[in-house]
Design an enzyme around this catalytic site. Structure first.
Site, PDB file in Angstrom:
ATOM      1  CB  SER A   1      11.304  -9.055  -6.288  1.00 49.94           C
ATOM      2  OG  SER A   1      11.047  -7.662  -6.363  1.00 49.94           O
TER       3      SER A   1
ATOM      4  CG  ASP B   1       2.866  -4.895  -4.401  1.00 51.02           C
ATOM      5  OD1 ASP B   1       2.772  -6.130  -4.266  1.00 51.02           O
ATOM      6  OD2 ASP B   1       3.533  -4.175  -3.630  1.00 51.02           O
ATOM      7  NE  ARG B   2       6.630  -9.136  -4.230  1.00 47.36           N
ATOM      8  CZ  ARG B   2       7.724  -9.704  -3.766  1.00 47.36           C
ATOM      9  NH1 ARG B   2       8.060 -10.902  -4.193  1.00 47.36           N
ATOM     10  NH2 ARG B   2       8.468  -9.083  -2.875  1.00 47.36           N
TER      11      ARG B   2
ATOM     12  CB  SER C   1       3.807  -7.619   0.410  1.00 49.46           C
ATOM     13  OG  SER C   1       3.904  -7.670  -0.974  1.00 49.46           O
TER      14      SER C   1
HETATM   15  C1  VG1 Z   1      11.515  -7.710  -1.569  1.00 48.88           C
HETATM   16  C2  VG1 Z   1      11.987  -7.581  -3.003  1.00 48.88           C
HETATM   17  C3  VG1 Z   1      11.915  -6.133  -3.440  1.00 48.88           C
HETATM   18  C4  VG1 Z   1      10.493  -5.597  -3.223  1.00 48.88           C
HETATM   19  C5  VG1 Z   1      10.070  -5.814  -1.777  1.00 48.88           C
HETATM   20  C6  VG1 Z   1       8.649  -5.414  -1.518  1.00 48.88           C
HETATM   21  O1  VG1 Z   1      12.375  -6.988  -0.730  1.00 48.88           O
HETATM   22  O2  VG1 Z   1      13.286  -8.078  -3.164  1.00 48.88           O
HETATM   23  O3  VG1 Z   1      12.310  -6.031  -4.782  1.00 48.88           O
HETATM   24  O4  VG1 Z   1      10.432  -4.230  -3.523  1.00 48.88           O
HETATM   25  O5  VG1 Z   1      10.206  -7.183  -1.437  1.00 48.88           O
HETATM   26  O6  VG1 Z   1       7.753  -6.139  -2.322  1.00 48.88           O
HETATM   27  P1  VG1 Z   1      13.544  -7.692   0.128  1.00 48.88           P
HETATM   28  O7  VG1 Z   1      14.150  -6.594   0.944  1.00 48.88           O
HETATM   29  O8  VG1 Z   1      12.906  -8.777   0.915  1.00 48.88           O
HETATM   30  O9  VG1 Z   1      14.472  -8.284  -0.893  1.00 48.88           O
HETATM   31  V1  VG1 Z   1       6.225  -6.510  -1.702  1.00 48.88           V
HETATM   32  O10 VG1 Z   1       5.265  -7.107  -2.986  1.00 48.88           O
HETATM   33  O11 VG1 Z   1       6.652  -7.563  -0.481  1.00 48.88           O
HETATM   34  O12 VG1 Z   1       5.683  -5.085  -1.150  1.00 48.88           O
HETATM   35 CO    CO Z   2       3.329  -7.052  -2.636  1.00 47.80          CO
END
Ligand code: VG1
Ligand code: CO
Length: 600
Positions: A414, A330-331, A159
């Site tokens: 996020s 996705d973001r 990601s």
């Molecule tokens: C982070 C974000 C979370 C999101 C996840 C995956 O997770 O806080 O909201 O769903 O990334 O996003 P964490 O556990 O690091 O806080 V992605 O675009 O990296 O798939």
């Molecule tokens: Co992502």
């Protein structure tokens, strides 16, 4: 309505099926092609069995398994996890099934794709549908899984984490409705990784993934290479009012910039924004996907998307609309002329204005956000009178609600926003949602009087109030110091209830626990939260997406109904609360950190 998807058509055990056209209705949208289960045959591909032994630490985090690329490239690392996934599914459902495969194009993507194809064949999958060059953005992978009715799919991505041989790689499994595997599956996979002894692989050479078409590997196993964008683009055309957006983009008083951050959205944004909607090619920034994201950190926030931020804050010269997306698409980050929309506001604004988007013309079933996301969306749900859900961090928690017809639009602080059109957050979808809203707002405005992103946001605050919001990330802490801090908060939080700190009194303090309203599964320890009498919140959790060490996230929020205070700087509005949060957590003492790495 576009039917699209022609390039997905192949040979063998798939058949063309006309869907009901009910986009938001059923759990699965299968408008183009799907597997005809009656034709599932056992696969008799030449096989080899590779002995292996368990590798420590292959536990799925917030979204898949993420580690340093070199670790993923080490002997049997990826193979063990993929085989463990197959071991945790039932052999009956895998036999003769179709699986989807793609990734964000980062370093090791192509090699990983070849390995996954062979392991899929070795475990009885009869067909792998893969994006050309092993490309598929995360939302597009979800769309393809749903569209062809696949058993599931593998998404190769870490990601927003940087890519390259010295950076990160990741792998995730999404199930049949296109959603990231729930904990009941990922827990099983982890158990399997602890006892694995054999990898089953198809015994054939690498498959050409550079051209659209079908390769027959013998024994009833085929690999179908599809255009990575066809299914996704057709879906977007079904959802949004493309003619209205096209008109907006053609206005002489409207300009836009989309920053793909050298990542996978480069395979989608030019198709959608330039070819379909008429934006000039110069509207796309960093639009060629690179294996190392040109050395950048493909995370669309104010720190890492600095190039776009500079363009959008260039005074009068700034475009009217700006957006960025992350490594796997996705973001999203949304900007106006010299203006930033927080992700928490963005999802609430999209929900509040959703009726101009054709997909939502019959209304909204429900709204949801992750726990640390601001309460802006709560006010929208209340006003609309629709069901509302607060789930733990991670998109996998939205899937059940969507499958059960309870949820239409949801988001995370996020930079994640999405709807039930797929089972992942969707960067380009959010961009199109904003463009559709701007198009509707400007249907009758004369040239020179464009209603822009800032005005739409201010109108929203006027109607719903504003919630000041910030997130502090402390990256690269030691696991021990982060765990000690969490233990300290857990041990002391109950004692803070009813106590006053400065202008705030703690009303409630707990460790967030979620009971899934659909299947009753319980997820505990999902974040420590202090909720104040006035609704302000201080929240702490540890990241579950890092590849080494620990990242502490501190989320601070203060709802402000008084419109005369809405122009305050966020840092000023939240200063006292931030100091209280640092005091309650003793963060500086435990981590030795004076300042966060990233402030959003
Ligand atoms: C982070 C974000 C979370 C999101 C996840 C995956 O997770 O806080 O909201 O769903 O990334 O996003 P964490 O556990 O690091 O806080 V992605 O675009 O990296 O798939
Ligand atoms: Co992502």
């Amino acid at each position: 309505m576009a039917s699209g998807c022609a390039a997905v058509l192949g040979t063998g055990s798939i058949t063309q099926v006309r869907g009901s056209g009910r986009l938001s209705g059923g759990p699965l949208r299968r408008s183009a092609v799907r597997v005809r289960s009656s034709t599932r045959a056992s696969v008799m591909v030449a096989m080899k069995s590779v002995p292996t032994s368990p590798i420590e630490g292959q536990k799925t985090g917030t979204s898949g398994l993420r580690k340093k690329t070199k670790e993923f490239m080490s002997p049997n690392y990826l193979e063990n996890w993929v085989q463990s996934l197959f071991n945790s599914l039932s052999g009956d459902e895998v036999a003769g099934s179709t699986m989807v495969l793609g990734g964000d194009g980062r370093y090791f993507n192509r090699e990983a794709a070849q390995k996954i194809i062979k392991i899929a064949a070795g475990n009885g999958v009869s067909k792998v549908v893969v994006g050309r060059d092993a490309y598929l953005s995360t939302p597009a992978a979800s769309a393809v899984i749903r569209d062809i009715g696949a058993l599931g799919g593998f998404i190769m991505s870490a990601s927003h984490n940087p890519g390259g041989i010295n950076e990160d790689f990741g792998i995730k499994f999404n199930y049949s409705s296109g959603q990231p595997a729930p904990e009941r599956i990922t827990d099983k996979v982890y158990d399997q990784t602890m006892s694995i002894s054999e990898i089953k692989m198809g015994d054939f050479g690498d498959v050409d993934l550079s051209k659209v078409g079908v390769s027959d590997l013998g024994g009833g196993f085929t690999v179908q290479v599809i255009d990575p964008a066809d299914t996704y683009v057709a879906l977007m055309k079904d959802i949004f009012d493309f003619p209205a957006i096209k008109k907006l983009i053609a206005r002489p008083d409207f300009s836009m910039t989309m920053d793909c951050m050298h990542a996978i959205t480069g395979a989608y944004a030019p198709r959608v924004l330039v070819e379909e909607l008429g934006a000039p090619p110069s509207a796309i920034m960093n639009g060629v996907p690179k294996e190392d994201f040109a050395g950048g950190h493909p995370d669309p926030n104010l720190t890492y998307a600095k190039e776009l931020v500079d363009v959008m804050y260039a005074g009068d010269k700034a475009p009217d609309f700006g957006a960025a997306s992350d490594g796997d698409g996705d973001r999203n980050m949304i900007l106006g002329k010299n203006f930033f929309v927080t992700p928490s506001d963005s999802v609430a604004i999209i929900a509040a204005n959703a009726k101009c988007i054709p997909y939502f013309k019959d209304g909204i079933k429900g709204l949801a956000r992750s726990m640390p996301t601001s309460v802006a969306l709560d006010s929208v749900a209340k006003k609309m009178g629709v069901p509302f859900f607060e789930v733990p961090t991670g998109w996998k928690f939205f899937g059940n609600l969507m499958d059960d017809g309870k949820l239409s639009i949801c988001g995370e602080e996020s930079f994640g926003t999405g709807s039930d059109h797929v089972r992942e957050k969707d960067g380009l979808w959010a961009v199109l949602a904003w463009l559709n809203i701007l198009a509707a707002r400007n249907a009758d405005t004369p040239v020179g009087s464009l209603v822009g992103v800032e005005q739409v946001t201010r109108d929203f605050w006027k109607e719903y109030g504003k919630s000041f919001y910030t997130r502090y990330d402390y990256e690269g802490c030691t696991t021990e110091s982060a765990n000690d801090m969490v233990a300290h908060i857990r041990a002391t939080m109950a004692g803070t209830v009813g106590k006053t700190f400065g202008s705030y009194t703690v009303k409630m303090a707990d460790d967030f626990e979620y009971v899934d309203p659909v299947d009753g599964s319980v997820s505990s320890k999902q974040g420590l939260r202090f909720i104040m009498e006035d609704g302000s919140r201080c929240i702490f959790r540890l990241s579950g997406t890092g590849s080494s060490g620990a990242t502490i996230r501190m989320y601070i929020e203060k709802p402000e109904p008084d419109a005369s205070k809405h122009d305050m700087q966020t840092a000023d509005a939240l200063k006292e609360l931030i100091d209280i949060a640092l005091e309650l957590s003793q963060l500086k003492k435990f981590t030795g950190r004076e300042n966060p790495t990233v402030i959003t």
